[in-house]
Each structure stands twice: as C-alpha cells, then as structure tokens.
Design an enzyme around this catalytic site. Structure first.
Site, short mmCIF file in Angstrom:
data_model
loop_
_atom_site.label_atom_id
_atom_site.label_comp_id
_atom_site.label_asym_id
_atom_site.label_seq_id
_atom_site.Cartn_x
_atom_site.Cartn_y
_atom_site.Cartn_z
N VAL A 290 46.16 30.33 66.49
CA VAL A 290 46.00 31.59 65.87
C VAL A 290 47.05 32.00 64.95
O VAL A 290 46.76 32.68 63.76
CB VAL A 290 45.79 32.64 66.95
CG1 VAL A 290 45.84 33.96 66.57
CG2 VAL A 290 44.78 32.50 67.98
N ALA A 291 48.29 31.85 65.32
CA ALA A 291 49.37 32.27 64.45
C ALA A 291 49.32 31.40 62.99
O ALA A 291 49.59 32.09 62.10
CB ALA A 291 50.73 32.09 65.28
N GLU A 295 43.93 32.34 58.46
CA GLU A 295 42.30 32.99 58.26
C GLU A 295 42.31 34.17 57.53
O GLU A 295 41.11 34.50 56.97
CB GLU A 295 41.66 32.93 59.77
CG GLU A 295 41.87 34.19 60.55
CD GLU A 295 43.39 34.11 61.32
OE1 GLU A 295 43.85 32.98 61.35
OE2 GLU A 295 43.78 35.18 61.50
N ASP A 337 38.99 43.83 17.71
CA ASP A 337 38.47 44.58 16.63
C ASP A 337 39.57 45.25 16.09
O ASP A 337 40.78 45.21 16.47
CB ASP A 337 37.59 45.77 17.24
CG ASP A 337 36.02 45.07 17.65
OD1 ASP A 337 35.95 43.78 17.23
OD2 ASP A 337 35.70 45.79 18.32
N ASP A 637 32.28 46.66 20.96
CA ASP A 637 31.77 48.15 21.38
C ASP A 637 30.36 48.05 21.38
O ASP A 637 29.63 48.88 21.80
CB ASP A 637 32.29 48.95 20.93
CG ASP A 637 32.55 48.79 19.38
OD1 ASP A 637 32.03 47.82 18.84
OD2 ASP A 637 33.65 49.46 18.63
N ASP A 641 27.85 43.20 20.31
CA ASP A 641 28.83 42.06 20.68
C ASP A 641 28.50 41.56 22.11
O ASP A 641 29.30 40.87 22.68
CB ASP A 641 30.03 43.46 20.78
CG ASP A 641 30.50 43.71 19.63
OD1 ASP A 641 30.44 42.98 18.66
OD2 ASP A 641 30.91 44.90 19.40
N ASN A 703 54.57 30.35 58.87
CA ASN A 703 53.68 29.54 59.56
C ASN A 703 54.44 28.03 59.89
O ASN A 703 54.32 27.68 60.96
CB ASN A 703 52.28 29.52 59.32
CG ASN A 703 51.56 30.54 59.18
OD1 ASN A 703 52.13 31.56 59.54
ND2 ASN A 703 50.34 30.89 58.61
N GLU A 706 57.20 28.40 62.11
CA GLU A 706 56.50 28.34 63.52
C GLU A 706 56.07 27.07 64.17
O GLU A 706 56.39 26.55 65.26
CB GLU A 706 55.33 29.30 63.92
CG GLU A 706 55.98 30.87 63.56
CD GLU A 706 54.98 31.73 63.08
OE1 GLU A 706 53.71 31.42 63.35
OE2 GLU A 706 55.12 32.62 62.42
N ASN A 731 53.75 36.64 64.67
CA ASN A 731 52.44 36.46 63.60
C ASN A 731 51.96 37.93 63.32
O ASN A 731 51.56 38.23 62.18
CB ASN A 731 51.04 35.75 64.39
CG ASN A 731 49.96 35.88 63.59
OD1 ASN A 731 50.11 35.34 62.26
ND2 ASN A 731 48.68 36.10 64.17
N THR A 734 56.04 40.17 62.13
CA THR A 734 57.14 39.58 61.19
C THR A 734 56.21 39.20 59.80
O THR A 734 56.46 39.22 58.96
CB THR A 734 57.59 38.22 61.92
OG1 THR A 734 57.95 38.87 62.96
CG2 THR A 734 58.89 37.92 61.15
N ASP A 735 55.04 38.47 60.15
CA ASP A 735 54.26 38.05 59.07
C ASP A 735 53.55 39.23 58.46
O ASP A 735 53.42 39.12 57.04
CB ASP A 735 53.24 36.92 59.28
CG ASP A 735 54.00 35.67 59.97
OD1 ASP A 735 55.25 35.78 59.97
OD2 ASP A 735 53.32 34.88 60.30
P1 ATP Z 1 35.82 46.45 13.60
O1 ATP Z 1 34.88 45.64 13.47
O2 ATP Z 1 37.18 46.21 13.24
O3 ATP Z 1 35.61 47.49 14.40
P2 ATP Z 1 34.68 48.09 11.44
O4 ATP Z 1 34.49 49.07 11.96
O5 ATP Z 1 35.11 48.00 9.80
O6 ATP Z 1 35.67 47.09 11.66
P3 ATP Z 1 31.73 48.01 11.05
O7 ATP Z 1 31.64 49.17 11.57
O8 ATP Z 1 31.10 46.63 11.40
O9 ATP Z 1 33.19 47.25 11.21
O10 ATP Z 1 31.97 48.22 9.43
C1 ATP Z 1 31.50 46.97 8.41
C2 ATP Z 1 31.85 47.65 6.87
O11 ATP Z 1 30.75 48.65 6.92
C3 ATP Z 1 33.01 48.63 6.86
O12 ATP Z 1 34.05 47.85 6.50
C4 ATP Z 1 32.42 49.41 5.78
O13 ATP Z 1 32.63 48.80 4.49
C5 ATP Z 1 30.90 49.82 6.17
N1 ATP Z 1 30.86 50.84 6.94
C6 ATP Z 1 31.52 51.33 7.87
N2 ATP Z 1 31.09 52.58 8.47
C7 ATP Z 1 30.21 52.82 7.79
C8 ATP Z 1 29.12 54.09 7.55
N3 ATP Z 1 29.12 54.77 8.61
N4 ATP Z 1 28.43 53.99 6.35
C9 ATP Z 1 28.25 53.28 5.44
N5 ATP Z 1 29.08 51.92 5.68
C10 ATP Z 1 29.82 51.88 6.56
#
Ligand code: ATP
Length: 911
Positions: A290-291, A295, A337, A637, A641, A703, A706, A731, A734-735
């Site tokens: 057991v000790a 498990e 990013d 984000d 992605d 263990n 022991e 067991n 102490t352990d």
């Molecule tokens: P990351 O990938 O590091 O977040 P990011 O935000 O620059 O970079 P995107 O948001 O895809 O990437 O933007 C890509 C490109 O599109 C930018 O470099 C810019 O030139 C253009 N862009 C970004 N936001 C706008 C917007 N609201 N309207 C028009 N063009 C934009």
C-alpha cells in the site's frame, strides 16, 4: 409586447414554423427582445443554458473512489482478520489511517475539481442579446428560450436559434454534423421533407457550431441539454480528461506495482520461513505494498496541474486544456501576431501624404485633397464614439476626443481621430452622407469599400493596404478632376514610411451615378482615384522587449507573423529584438505561396518575420516548424486562424480582441492579449513541471527507502525493522504532507535560461532513476545500520529508532531536493513556507508518536533518550549532505545551471 407563455421545453419543429409566429409563441418582440425581468423569470424556470458535465463527480462519488484501490481493500481485510485473532487496537489504528488517507485523497481530488470548474467558468462563452431594447453581452449560460441573440462572424452559437434576420450568414457545423463545408443560412420556413437532417435545417443555427461569416439575429428555441448538441453530449458521455503525463505515470505505476508486489511476496515468504507469525508478515507485506505502490500519483499530478492552471490566471494566462500546462515548458518557437500582441494596438495617425504634400495632425489642413482624404478616412470606417460623448454633440465637436472615447478597430479609431484633428466630425459626416452599401474589410483582401449618398449620386471610398489599393487606382483625385498618378513612386513612398515602423493605408474614391451591383467586387473596386496615403504609428508594448529577450535566453525562438507590410514588420521586429539586423530576411505571403513544403522547412529555420500573411497560410508555417522538430505556440484571433491554432502544439487566443472560434481552438487564452504573458506562461509551465518532477522524485525515493529497509533486513539477518502501523504512518504523514507542499516551490533561478525540455523526454530523465534507487538505498541502509547498532548495544528502543530515522531522513531529503541543482542555503529556508511548515509539522507529529505516553501503545513506540534522538538526527543529516553533494556534482556537470547568476547570453543572430 406579446404575452403568450413560451413553451416549457425545447421546440423541435422550429424550422418548420414561421419565425415571427414562433417569436410570438415565445412571447417576445424580435425588435426589442425579452424584458430583463422576464429573462430572470424564465431562467428560474428553465435553468442554465449549460451542458451537463458527465465527468463532474459528486462529492460522494469522489469519496467512494478513494476506497476503490484494490490494495487498500486487501489491507483492510487483513487488518480485520488479524484483529479477530489478535490485537484489536492494530485493526482500529490501521482503519483510522486508511480513512485519513482516503480523506486526504478526497480533499485533493475535490480541490482539483474545484480548480478545474473555476477555470471552465472563466473560459465560458458570452453571447450578445437584445434585452429590453438594449444590446447586452451576457454569459451564454444565462440565455433563456425567447431571447433574441445577435450573431456575427467569429461567434460560437450559444443556443439553438431559429434565424429571424440574416446578412450573408455562414455557419461551420462540423462540430455537430461532421460536415466540413460551411452552410449558408436563410430565414424562410422549411417543409418537413426537405429538412429531416440537421444539416438541412438552414434556417436554424445550432449551439456549439460557429458563425464564420456575416451577421444574424436569432430566436433562442432550445437551451442546454435540450439543444441538438445537448442530445449528442448525452450520447457521447464524458471524454477522457487525463493528460499524457498522467497516462504515462499511470502506466508506469502499473508496472511498478507488479514489481512491488513481487518484493512484498518475497518479504512475506522470507519472514514466515524465519518463523514470524504469518498474519503479521501478511500485514507487513500488504502495508508495504500500500505504501510503495504510487497509486495516487496520477491524481496528485492533476492537483498540481489544476492548481498551477488556476495560479496562471493571476498572470492573465487562462488554460483551456490541462495538458498544455505540462507541455508549455517544451515550447521552442512562439509565433506571434504583431498588432496588439507585440504592439500596444493604440494607434494614432502620424501623417497624411496627399499629392506629395504632408499634413501632420495638429496643423492646419493644406488643401482640398487632404480634406477629401480625411473624409474617406472618417466615412469608410466602422469605429463608433461612446454614447456619453455623443450626448452633447455641440461640446463633442468643440473638444478633441481621445482614444478612450471610441470603440472599434484601433486602426479605424485612429483614422476617425485624424479626421477630427482635421476638423471633420465622423458622426456629422455619417449623418450627411449615409452609408448605403459596403464591402467589409477582411484580412485576405486587406481593404474595404463603403458607398455613401451624396448630392447627385453616390461616392465609394476605399481604404486598405497600399499594395491592395494602389493597383486599383488609375488617377489622382483633385477637386479639378483626375490627375496623373505614379503608382510605382507611391508604392516606394509607402515602403519608406513602413520601414519606419508605420502602418500605411491608401485612401481612394470613386464617384457613381447609380449604386453598382456589389457582387462584382472587381468591377466596383477598380478605376479608383487615389486620395492619399495615411501613416499610423502603433508603438511596441514596452514589456515586449524584455519578454523577447527572455524567450531567446530560454532557447525559444520568437517569430512575428503579421498581415502588415514587410517593412513595418521588420522595423518593429528589429525594435523589439526579434531580429538583430534592420535588414533581416522577411518571408511574405506571396513568397509562402511559391515555396514548396521542403523549401519552406529549410527557410523556417532562418526566418523570424512573416509579413502580409493570410491567416490560412499560418498553418503551413506551423507545419513546417513542426516538421523540423519545433514545439510551436501560435497566436491568433480570427475565424481563419482556428485551423493553425488547432494545429499548433499550443494554440494561443486573445481574450479581449479575439473571436470565440479562435478561443475554442486554443489551449491558452491571453486575458490581456499580451506577448509577454505567453512568455510568463511558459515560465510558469516550466515551474509546474519542475515541481511535479520534484514531487515524483520525493515520493518515489521515500518508497524506495521503505522497500530497501524492509527487503534488506532479513538478508542481513535482522528482525523486521518496522511494524505495519509504522509503514502506513510514514506513507500517510511523511510522504503526504511535504510532498504536496512541493507544489508551492518557486521557480528555480535560471529557469528561463535553460533549453526547452523535449516533449518526449521521460519524467525520470536527468539522473532521477539513479537518485531514486541510490538515495533510497542510502535511507534504507541508514535505517538498518541504526537498527544493527542499537541491537548490538542491547538498546531496547531499536524499532522506535528505525521508525524515527526513516521519517527524519525523508524530511531531510525533501528539503534537499527543493532545487535540482542549487544548495538549500542559497534558496533560503523561508522561500517555501508551506513546505517548511509541513516538515515542522511532520517532525512534531513524529515526536508525538514517541513522546506522548498515550500514543506509545498505539504506535508501539518508546520515548528515546537524547543520545538516541541525536543518532536519528545524525542519520537524517547524512541523507541531506549526500543529496547536496549530488547536486554539487550536477552543477559541475551542467555549466548552464552553474552560470545561472551571470547575465543572459547575447541574443542569437537573426539569420
Ligand atoms: P497582425 O496579423 O499582426 O494582427 P494586422 O492587424 O496588420 O497584423 P490585418 O488586420 O490582417 O493584420 O491587416 C492587414 C492589412 O490590412 C494591414 O496592414 C492594413 O494595411 C490593412 N488594414 C487593416 N485594418 C484595416 C481596415 N480596418 N480597413 C482597411 N484596411 C485595413
């Protein structure tokens, strides 16, 4: 408002009914949503919009689980038998110890469950609803039937919805139907024969699926276990929640258990042959089993992981999958990013360049072209000003607004503020020239276009990346008409601005007499007239530079992947120290599209910057890195992605800016969207793994000590050194206590100055096996030496002494292994107070078993004289010194740990 009572359970023919009629049946006006009071009432009746968690154990089930261990049951059986034929106190004491043990196990499991539940709570999704005419973001668990939910691309569908209104909504239903193509939704009523399968119910959006495109408004018709997902969840039951480490330990434990059982059998047979009572020998052998069978180890690992994960919330890292806590320490590459993660995402316009003339916000506007460019910047823009600022518009126009007054994409906010600096108010412009149509921004097109009503027709404003917009421009706009345009020169100019780390957008326009057909994108976004280039600054996060440095010294390669311009990316990467030279190689999305997989695999070893990359291309980068043996953390984000996040070893989503889809696909969520948090999480992951290793090292060595003691005694012709109660006590107390306190051990100095651990590396790597066997043997040897010496001098307390040596040696051991390499005096006794407390408490308890008269008959002990106690302490000291010597030897062998106090090594060359 309609007053009809809503159905009490889910409506499963919602797709066959008219949306408005269904809303009425649910007692809700789709234009205003439920009243807050009504939502509360319904919540009380329908319960929470949650799936039952089949893996969630009730406290009683948890407690029962503690007694399921086979060896414990055998022990109890043997104790009862021995009690019946002999001493009942023994039986009672064994019972008490086993129950205490179970209680400790229960408390641990309970704490782990609580910690996990708390994490799940934090990771819970939110939903946007319309209640009482107001748009609110609420926890998805609080939705009720009849709620009106607003969806947009990137949202996870929070309940089963009958769609009422949609704008190009597309939904990925693979989570529910397994079908990987996205489904275009509609709102019309369906006929039963067309919609037998879930995938055909195109006027519904189901819980657990995700909106990948467009927007929608839907009526909640089923929540929680009544949803289609709930039905599937019921069928599937609980998933296996154990982590790879737990599974490995459990498998290892099984093999070890067999070995221990073999040893126990030998102990039993030899004991009986030497004339001991078979019952006593059986109890001894079973107690030893057991000790010594670990498990509980997988369960304790859960506790350590879960508590670690909970601690990580304090540094803004929310763990969504427990196994990632143990693998975080193995990360070799962090792909991040740029915007918002490495930079502050607090942009402001630096300058506007129109017809070769620069304007800086704050100066007077030089001309009509600049004014028109700023009009484009303000109108082709989705940022909104908070209502409090709108409230007093006169005043708002007079005083410049700040970033904090706005919400929306920081790029657009910066543009609206630039327009404001030029004397143009976005709200006023929006009112004057209402938007009638749009082509929204997306990261693939890198531009957007909006159409506005103006006197005599319409104007379309386009803004976006210069490479995306300039090729579509055929002239320069001037108030007098079209002027010639030098595209190449402008692109070069944009490149120069980008090289200063600025984000450059091109602004353009085109007049239309009639509204064009927007489906023909190329047609409407062509023959544009350029207005100008606007350059925005997005300063790097101040803490990112140090985090990048930490990464590099920890053997982790930081990599920037951005949608931004290569020159901007390079400038920022250089500023942050990701690359050493201002001309470091950059791979663009276009390059990526050209490279085959094998070439890419070679390139990823050198390249630290990827620019103008589409989200879909990220997965190729991850795969190439993984093919080269890297263990990759990748941030993201957006909806697009998600595949890369899933593919990465550690997918990292943004807690503030990101979409539900990205969060669902990730194992880690950054609550502050900050690169430095990833590095802090890696450090924490390394610490937790280290502490699990320390726990395993401690328990297994105990263990082993022991086993050596009991196993070697008969071979050395000594009587059985310990009684079953002693073994069980060691067991339990102490352990148990000090082992858990190892979880509180702070990070080792230099933890971020060693190379990442290979994910396949054994838990017992780095001399741990040898330690377990060797130091265990030392402890056993010391116990037996003290026994032999005491017996030879006719000392009647020999058994109490062996018992005490065993306990004290383990206390000395646990203090010595607090660090794998540093001596205890450099750590300081107070740097792990829980452990110090546990050791002192264990010491006091041990002394109590010896010196409290009432306990003597129970533990079969006798008070030791000062000299005898000193001998026991001396033996413990030997163990401590031995482990310190082992660590000193390891420090010599591993120069990296010896050099821990020196400044970090210089950054590795960028290429
Ligand atoms: P990351 O990938 O590091 O977040 P990011 O935000 O620059 O970079 P995107 O948001 O895809 O990437 O933007 C890509 C490109 O599109 C930018 O470099 C810019 O030139 C253009 N862009 C970004 N936001 C706008 C917007 N609201 N309207 C028009 N063009 C934009």
């Amino acid at each position: 408002m309609a007053t009809e009572t809503p159905p009490t359970t889910a409506v499963h023919d919602a797709h066959l009914r008219d949306a408005q009629e269904l809303a009425q049946a649910h007692g809700v006006d789709p234009g205003t949503g439920l009243h807050a009071d009504e939502a509360t009432r319904r919540a009380a009746r329908h319960g929470a919009n949650e799936l039952q968690d089949p893996a969630r154990r009730s406290p009683l089930a948890l407690l029962a689980e503690q007694f399921k261990d086979f060896m414990v049951l055998v022990l109890l059986g043997a104790a009862v038998v021995s009690g019946l034929v002999g001493d009942l106190t023994d039986t009672l004491v064994i019972l008490v110890i086993v129950v205490l043990n179970a209680l400790i196990g229960f408390t641990q499991a309970w704490r782990a469950d609580q910690a996990l539940a708390a994490l799940r709570q934090l990771a819970a999704a939110h939903a946007t609803v319309l209640r009482g005419g107001e748009v609110q973001v609420v926890p998805a668990g609080t939705l009720v039937p009849g709620d009106i939910v607003l969806l947009e691309a990137g949202n996870q569908i929070p309940a089963d919805l009958r769609l009422i209104e949609i704008a190009q909504l597309q939904v990925d239903e693979s989570a529910l139907t397994g079908e990987s193509v996205t489904v275009a939704k509609q709102t019309g009523t369906l006929a039963a024969q067309d919609a037998s399968a879930l995938g055909d119910r195109v006027n519904m959006a189901f819980k657990g699926t995700t909106a990948t495109h467009g927007r929608a408004r839907g009526l909640v018709v089923a929540i929680g276990m009544h949803t289609e997902l709930g039905k599937v969840a019921r069928l599937l039951g609980g998933e296996d929640r154990s982590t790879p480490l737990q599974r490995r330990l459990a498998a290892f434990g099984k093999r070890l258990a067999l070995a221990v059982l073999g040893i126990c059998a030998v102990v039993f047979v030899v004991g009986v042959l030497r004339g001991e009572s078979p019952l006593l020998m059986a109890l001894t052998a079973i107690s030893l089993a057991v000790a010594a069978i670990p498990e509980a180890m997988p369960a304790v690992v859960t506790v350590l992981l879960a508590l670690g994960a909970r601690r990580m919330v304090a540094i803004n890292a929310l763990v969504r999958r427990l196994p990632s806590v143990e693998t975080l320490g193995s990360v070799t590459t962090i792909c991040s990013d740029k915007t918002g993660t490495l930079t502050q995402n607090r942009m402001h316009a630096e300058l506007l360049l129109a017809r070769g003339v620069r304007w800086t916000p704050g100066d007077a506007l030089p001309g009509a072209v600049h004014r028109e460019a700023l009009r484009a910047a303000a109108l082709c823009n989705d940022a909104t000003r908070h209502s409090h600022a709108d409230g007093d518009d006169m005043e708002a126009t007079a005083t410049p607004t700040t970033l904090a007054d706005w919400q929306g994409d920081p790029t657009e906010t910066a543009l609206a503020l630039a327009a404001r600096a030029g004397g143009l108010d976005k709200a006023a412009l929006d009112a004057e020239n209402p938007r009638v149509q749009e082509q929204p921004f997306d990261s693939d097109r890198k531009r957007m276009t909006t159409f506005h009503r103006v006197a005599g027709g319409f104007v379309a404003y386009t803004k976006g990346a210069p490479e995306s917009v300039l090729p579509r421009c055929t002239a320069q706009w001037t108030p007098e008409g079209r002027a010639p345009l030098d595209n190449a020169a402008l692109l070069a100019q944009a490149g120069q601005l980008a090289a200063q780390g600025l984000r450059v957008l091109a602004l353009a326009r085109r007049g239309h007499a009639r509204l064009p057909d927007t489906n023909a994108l190329d047609a409407v976004e062509s023959e544009l007239e350029l207005l100008g280039l606007i350059a925005l600054i997005d300063p790097p996060r101040p803490e990112a530079q140090a985090a990048v440095r930490d990464c590099i010294s920890a053997g982790i390669t930081p990599v920037m992947i951005t949608g931004d311009h290569p020159a901007t990316a390079r400038a920022i990467a250089h500023r942050l120290g990701i690359v050493d030279t201002p001309d470091a190689p950059v791979l663009t999305g276009a390059d990526l599209a050209r490279l085959d997989a094998a070439t890419l695999q070679q390139r990823v070893e050198q390249v630290r910057i990827y620019a103008r990359v589409d989200p879909a291309q990220k997965i190729r980068i991850v795969e190439a890195l993984q093919a080269r043996g890297h263990f990759v953390a990748m941030t993201g984000d957006g909806v697009n992605d998600a595949p890369a996040l899933k593919r990465a070893d550690i997918g990292v989503a943004m807690g503030r800016g990101g979409t539900d889809v990205a969060r669902e696909a990730s194992s880690l969520v950054l609550l502050d969207d900050n690169f430095a948090t990833i590095v802090a999480a890696v450090k924490e992951g390394r610490r937790i793994y280290d502490n699990i290793r320390k726990f395993v090292r401690y328990t297994m060595t105990s263990n082993s000590g022991e086993i050596w003691t009991i196993f070697l005694a008969p071979l050395l012709l000594l009587p059985i050194p310990l009684l079953p109660i002693h073994i069980l006590w060691v067991n339990l107390v102490t352990d148990g206590l000090p082992g858990l306190a190892l979880a509180a051990e702070p990070a080792e100095r230099g933890i971020m100055r060693r190379q990442p651990r290979a994910p396949t590396e054994s838990m017992f790597a780095g001399g741990m096996w040898q330690h377990i066997l060797g130091i265990g043997l030392l402890i056993g040897g010391l116990c037996l030496a003290v026994q032999a010496w005491a017996l030879s001098t006719g000392n009647a307390h020999w058994q109490t002494m062996v018992f005490t040596v065993l306990t004290l040696a383990q206390m000395a051991h646990v203090m010595a292994i607090r660090s794998e390499s540093e001596p205890l005096w450099r750590l300081g006794l107070g740097s792990n107070r829980p452990l110090l407390g546990a050791v002192l408490l264990t010491f006091l308890l041990q002394m109590a078993t010896i010196y409290v008269p009432a306990l003597n008959p129970i533990f079969k002990t006798e008070p030791l004289g000062l000299a005898d106690l000193a001998v026991c302490l001396g033996a413990a000291l030997v163990v401590y010194v031995a482990v310190e010597l082992e660590k000193a030897w390891r420090r010599k062998r591993l120069p990296t740990t010896a050099a821990m106090d020196e400044p970090p090594p210089p950054a590795r060359p960028g290429a």
